[in-house]
Motif scaffolding. Sequence first.
Motif, PDB file in Angstrom:
ATOM      1  N   PRO A 263       0.791  -1.236   0.000  1.00 21.89           N
ATOM      2  CA  PRO A 263       0.000   0.000   0.000  1.00 21.89           C
ATOM      3  C   PRO A 263       0.823   1.285   0.000  1.00 21.89           C
ATOM      4  O   PRO A 263       0.260   2.371   0.040  1.00 21.89           O
ATOM      5  N   ILE A 264       2.161   1.171  -0.043  1.00 18.91           N
ATOM      6  CA  ILE A 264       2.995   2.342   0.221  1.00 18.91           C
ATOM      7  C   ILE A 264       2.707   3.495  -0.738  1.00 18.91           C
ATOM      8  O   ILE A 264       2.630   4.656  -0.325  1.00 18.91           O
ATOM      9  N   ARG A 265       2.502   3.196  -2.019  1.00 17.36           N
ATOM     10  CA  ARG A 265       2.306   4.272  -2.991  1.00 17.36           C
ATOM     11  C   ARG A 265       0.989   5.005  -2.756  1.00 17.36           C
ATOM     12  O   ARG A 265       0.931   6.238  -2.811  1.00 17.36           O
ATOM     13  N   VAL A 266      -0.062   4.248  -2.467  1.00 22.88           N
ATOM     14  CA  VAL A 266      -1.358   4.890  -2.262  1.00 22.88           C
ATOM     15  C   VAL A 266      -1.405   5.611  -0.919  1.00 22.88           C
ATOM     16  O   VAL A 266      -2.072   6.648  -0.776  1.00 22.88           O
ATOM     17  N   LEU A 267      -0.673   5.116   0.075  1.00 25.42           N
ATOM     18  CA  LEU A 267      -0.553   5.840   1.337  1.00 25.42           C
ATOM     19  C   LEU A 267       0.140   7.176   1.120  1.00 25.42           C
ATOM     20  O   LEU A 267      -0.285   8.216   1.651  1.00 25.42           O
ATOM     21  N   ARG A 268       1.211   7.162   0.355  1.00 28.83           N
ATOM     22  CA  ARG A 268       1.926   8.407   0.065  1.00 28.83           C
ATOM     23  C   ARG A 268       1.055   9.369  -0.723  1.00 28.83           C
ATOM     24  O   ARG A 268       1.095  10.587  -0.492  1.00 28.83           O
ATOM     25  N   LEU A 269       0.242   8.833  -1.641  1.00 33.68           N
ATOM     26  CA  LEU A 269      -0.641   9.707  -2.409  1.00 33.68           C
ATOM     27  C   LEU A 269      -1.643  10.390  -1.487  1.00 33.68           C
ATOM     28  O   LEU A 269      -1.926  11.585  -1.637  1.00 33.68           O
ATOM     29  N   ALA A 270      -2.188   9.655  -0.531  1.00 29.27           N
ATOM     30  CA  ALA A 270      -3.123  10.254   0.422  1.00 29.27           C
ATOM     31  C   ALA A 270      -2.451  11.375   1.203  1.00 29.27           C
ATOM     32  O   ALA A 270      -3.021  12.454   1.391  1.00 29.27           O
ATOM     33  N   VAL A 271      -1.222  11.131   1.658  1.00 31.50           N
ATOM     34  CA  VAL A 271      -0.474  12.154   2.385  1.00 31.50           C
ATOM     35  C   VAL A 271      -0.247  13.370   1.493  1.00 31.50           C
ATOM     36  O   VAL A 271      -0.424  14.526   1.922  1.00 31.50           O
TER      37      VAL A 271
ATOM     38  N   PHE B 294     -10.358   4.576  -0.113  1.00 29.52           N
ATOM     39  CA  PHE B 294     -10.923   3.408   0.565  1.00 29.52           C
ATOM     40  C   PHE B 294     -12.013   2.760  -0.280  1.00 29.52           C
ATOM     41  O   PHE B 294     -12.049   1.537  -0.459  1.00 29.52           O
ATOM     42  N   ARG B 295     -12.927   3.559  -0.792  1.00 23.89           N
ATOM     43  CA  ARG B 295     -14.053   2.994  -1.539  1.00 23.89           C
ATOM     44  C   ARG B 295     -13.610   2.411  -2.873  1.00 23.89           C
ATOM     45  O   ARG B 295     -14.188   1.420  -3.338  1.00 23.89           O
ATOM     46  N   PHE B 296     -12.600   2.993  -3.478  1.00 24.32           N
ATOM     47  CA  PHE B 296     -12.059   2.445  -4.717  1.00 24.32           C
ATOM     48  C   PHE B 296     -11.552   1.023  -4.477  1.00 24.32           C
ATOM     49  O   PHE B 296     -11.800   0.111  -5.276  1.00 24.32           O
TER      50      PHE B 296
ATOM     51  N   GLY C 294     -13.602  -3.043  -5.093  1.00 27.71           N
ATOM     52  CA  GLY C 294     -12.738  -4.197  -5.261  1.00 27.71           C
ATOM     53  C   GLY C 294     -11.649  -3.997  -6.295  1.00 27.71           C
ATOM     54  O   GLY C 294     -11.278  -4.941  -7.001  1.00 27.71           O
ATOM     55  N   ARG C 295     -11.090  -2.800  -6.378  1.00 25.52           N
ATOM     56  CA  ARG C 295     -10.080  -2.507  -7.386  1.00 25.52           C
ATOM     57  C   ARG C 295      -8.672  -2.718  -6.841  1.00 25.52           C
ATOM     58  O   ARG C 295      -8.414  -2.614  -5.641  1.00 25.52           O
ATOM     59  N   ASP C 296      -7.758  -2.991  -7.763  1.00 26.61           N
ATOM     60  CA  ASP C 296      -6.352  -3.217  -7.441  1.00 26.61           C
ATOM     61  C   ASP C 296      -5.578  -1.932  -7.701  1.00 26.61           C
ATOM     62  O   ASP C 296      -5.409  -1.522  -8.858  1.00 26.61           O
ATOM     63  N   VAL C 297      -5.095  -1.288  -6.628  1.00 27.49           N
ATOM     64  CA  VAL C 297      -4.371  -0.018  -6.791  1.00 27.49           C
ATOM     65  C   VAL C 297      -2.906  -0.237  -7.142  1.00 27.49           C
ATOM     66  O   VAL C 297      -2.173   0.731  -7.363  1.00 27.49           O
TER      67      VAL C 297
ATOM     68  N   GLY D 130      -5.459   0.242 -12.449  1.00 31.82           N
ATOM     69  CA  GLY D 130      -6.038   0.665 -11.183  1.00 31.82           C
ATOM     70  C   GLY D 130      -5.474   1.996 -10.723  1.00 31.82           C
ATOM     71  O   GLY D 130      -6.217   2.888 -10.272  1.00 31.82           O
ATOM     72  N   TRP D 131      -4.170   2.147 -10.834  1.00 33.48           N
ATOM     73  CA  TRP D 131      -3.535   3.408 -10.442  1.00 33.48           C
ATOM     74  C   TRP D 131      -4.039   4.556 -11.314  1.00 33.48           C
ATOM     75  O   TRP D 131      -4.328   5.649 -10.816  1.00 33.48           O
TER      76      TRP D 131
END
Length: 220
Positions: A93-101, A114-116, A121-124, A129-130
């Motif tokens: 999850p590191i990339r999507v965590l960084r994007l949130a930050v 979260f809802r994505f 049920g998507r693969d980030v 997905g990204w």
Amino acid sequence: MSQAADAPARRAQWYFDFASPFAYLQFERFETLPRTLAIDLKPIVLGAILVHLQTQGPAETPHKRIFTYRMAQFRAEQDGIAYKMPPVHPFHPIRVLRLAVALGATHDVVRTIFRFIWAEGRDVTDVQGWADLSERLGLSPHEALARAEAPEVKTELRENTEAAIAAGVFGVPTFSYDGELYWGDDATAMFRHCLAHPEWLQSPDVKRLQQVTVGVRRER
């Protein structure tokens, strides 16, 4: 003036990782918490917590993994929360965590991510997905990646995780409020109770729990 307006402002920190289905489920229950409670959303790296504690997450133990997935599905269905397991889990999850930050970890940003993952049920972690998630957040995939890779963003995520470790966080999701930790989606009701009745934590039966001694330790 309303009673809610008269109530003193209260603030809690919410430590979470997008890889946790229970973090998603608890996030969807925020509306059950008092409106006077301000919540600081703190993305952290659960993997770093587990390394620090020298333990494994639920999805890393074979039979516990399947039970955990079933429990998350069950809780979502029972409470009418949209839920669809992503095709890969655990995922990095590191990339999507960084994007949130990078985007300020606002409620809208965190909800969208979260809802994505957990409602659709998507693969980030895959290219499409990204790209689709980036578009939802108003960015191109390249813009999103550039923001997520910014040095200051990496630093902030690391500092969030270090602050969680210093606070004693041992899993996600965790609320930290007034020096106490409330771990897990199933602790939401307990957290609400303690907000309304803080004296419960000082009751004799609850205080006694801190005095229970360790009777045996497993050898490592």
